[in-house]
Design an enzyme around this catalytic site. Structure first.
Site, PDB file in Angstrom:
ATOM      1  N   TYR A 141       0.820  -1.221   0.000  1.00 12.52           N
ATOM      2  CA  TYR A 141       0.000   0.000   0.000  1.00 12.52           C
ATOM      3  C   TYR A 141       0.853   1.270   0.000  1.00 12.52           C
ATOM      4  O   TYR A 141       0.382   2.322  -0.414  1.00 12.52           O
ATOM      5  CB  TYR A 141      -0.902   0.041   1.235  1.00 12.52           C
ATOM      6  N   LYS A 191       4.751 -14.883   1.223  1.00  7.46           N
ATOM      7  CA  LYS A 191       4.909 -15.501  -0.096  1.00  7.46           C
ATOM      8  C   LYS A 191       6.416 -15.617  -0.333  1.00  7.46           C
ATOM      9  O   LYS A 191       6.978 -15.097  -1.299  1.00  7.46           O
ATOM     10  CB  LYS A 191       4.202 -14.636  -1.153  1.00  7.46           C
ATOM     11  N   ASP A 223      -1.213 -18.179  -0.432  1.00  4.16           N
ATOM     12  CA  ASP A 223      -2.220 -18.912  -1.223  1.00  4.16           C
ATOM     13  C   ASP A 223      -2.751 -20.108  -0.435  1.00  4.16           C
ATOM     14  O   ASP A 223      -3.960 -20.358  -0.389  1.00  4.16           O
ATOM     15  CB  ASP A 223      -1.662 -19.314  -2.607  1.00  4.16           C
ATOM     16  N   ASP A 247      -5.486  -7.530   4.071  1.00  9.57           N
ATOM     17  CA  ASP A 247      -6.737  -6.952   3.551  1.00  9.57           C
ATOM     18  C   ASP A 247      -7.586  -8.055   2.923  1.00  9.57           C
ATOM     19  O   ASP A 247      -8.781  -8.186   3.206  1.00  9.57           O
ATOM     20  CB  ASP A 247      -6.400  -5.870   2.517  1.00  9.57           C
ATOM     21  N   ASP A 251     -11.228 -10.121   4.613  1.00 10.35           N
ATOM     22  CA  ASP A 251     -12.555 -10.194   3.976  1.00 10.35           C
ATOM     23  C   ASP A 251     -12.977 -11.649   3.840  1.00 10.35           C
ATOM     24  O   ASP A 251     -14.148 -12.001   4.071  1.00 10.35           O
ATOM     25  CB  ASP A 251     -12.541  -9.551   2.574  1.00 10.35           C
TER      26      ASP A 251
END
Ligand code: IPM
Ligand code: MG
Length: 352
Positions: A141, A191, A223, A247, A251
């Site tokens: 970000y 990752k 993942d 983020d 969700d």
């Protein structure tokens, strides 16, 4: 005790849910003899409309000098033009950065009475009690360079995933501290098979893990983590991860709880100032109807009582009241009921 709270109701359903959280805080103040002083400011689309900027310096300064900030939600179709110079979301990011709130705590619990609202089978949801610690002021970000240009006659866009060691260390240390009050397990999500920044992340996670031998640490690729959140959500305790990974994963995790409207968050800094906001957005489709679920914001105010004001009994009283209303069958539309935002808050207030 006296505390100053800056309110940033924002856009869409933000003002509706913040109003109810304030009523809950006022109930706590009178019951436990505290004084909460509220100051309301504009941030997000409403601030663009009034001042031409999603976050003006005076508002940021007011937030910085408060004891805590309670935010509703920002954004909406009105400000969605991709060519616009400013966006409501930019104000939110500038606020997080300006307050130095590097750690975003997003607890995900499933109330037994709401299990039917999750698309997952109830047996998968048994025992789900996850605390996601999302790094909030670094990563993809905020990394530099960022922007658009023309390169070799082609249009190019760049975002950078950047971390300094200290940024990873402070959020990691907080995750381990929080894990000690949980089930003593930290899952660090990265990752590292692809990203250099994730290899630094993993290296520091391992170091902090060695300093905290009483907490179990495992590393999971993002993942795989997204898959395990659905196939084995109860296997997670504290999850700590990069800004954008967090983020996305939160969700996803919100689905476990039946509705996004249920989930709170706390963003913490090195100081006591914290930023508290529900994880849901501005929900333009239902804005102004008075039917939004206020629980995410009310639980965020409970996190404020706990983390910024150190009022544990008061925080627990709010959480218990929320638990009871769900047990007693009180439901807003998102969880299959007909209660208005105000009525849901009334039910909670009655039980405090
Ligand atoms: C969130 C939101 C924000 C984010 C947006 C509104 C900028 O999705 O708080 O999760 O991406 O951080
Ligand atoms: Mg989000």
């Amino acid at each position: 005790m006296n505390f100053n709270i800056t309110l940033l109701p924002g856009d869409g359903i933000g003002p509706e849910v913040v109003t109810e959280a304030v009523r809950v805080l006022e109930t706590i103040a009178s019951k436990y003899s505290h004084t909460f002083t509220f100051a309301e400011r504009l941030m997000g689309g409403c601030s663009i409309d009034k001042y031409g900027s999603s976050l003006i310096d005076e508002t940021l300064a007011d937030c910085q000098s408060a004891d805590a900030v309670l935010l509703g939600a920002v954004g909406g179709p009105k400000w969605d033009d991709p060519t616009a110079k400013d966006r409501p979301e930019r104000g939110l990011l500038a606020l997080r950065k300006g307050l130095g709130v590097f750690a975003n705590l997003r607890p995900v619990k499933v109330h037994p009475a709401l299990m039917e609202w999750s698309p997952l089978k109830p047996e998968k949801l048994q025992g789900v009690d996850i605390l996601v610690v999302r790094e909030l002021t670094g990563g993809l970000y905020f990394g530099w360079p960022k922007g658009r240009d023309l390169k070799d006659g082609r249009e190019r866009a760049v975002d950078t995933l950047e971390y300094y060691d200290y940024e990873v260390r402070r959020v990691m240390e907080l995750a381990f501290t929080l894990a000690k009050g949980h089930r003593k397990k930290v899952t660090s999500v990265d990752k590292a098979n692809v990203l250099e920044s994730s290899r630094l992340w993993r290296q520091i996670a391992t170091q902090v893990g060695r300093q905290n031998p009483d907490v179990e640490l495992d590393h999971v690729l993002v993942d795989t983590a997204s898959m395990k959140l659905i196939t084995a959500p109860a296997s997670f305790d504290v999850v700590v991860t990069e800004n954008m990974f967090g983020d996305i994963l939160t969700d996803e995790a919100s689905v476990l709880a039946g509705s996004m409207g249920m989930l709170p968050s706390a963003s913490l800094s090195e100081a006591t100032i914290g930023l508290y906001e529900p994880i849901h957005g501005s929900a333009p489709d239902i804005a102004g109807k008075g039917i939004a679920n206020p629980i995410g914001t009310i639980l965020s105010s409970a996190m404020m009582l706990r983390h910024s004001f150190k009022l544990e009994a008061e925080a627990a009283a709010v959480e218990k009241a929320v638990d009871e209303v769900i047990t007693d069958g009180c439901r807003t539309a998102d969880i299959g009921g007909k209660l208005t935002t105000r009525q849901m808050a009334d039910e909670i207030i009655m039980r405090i």
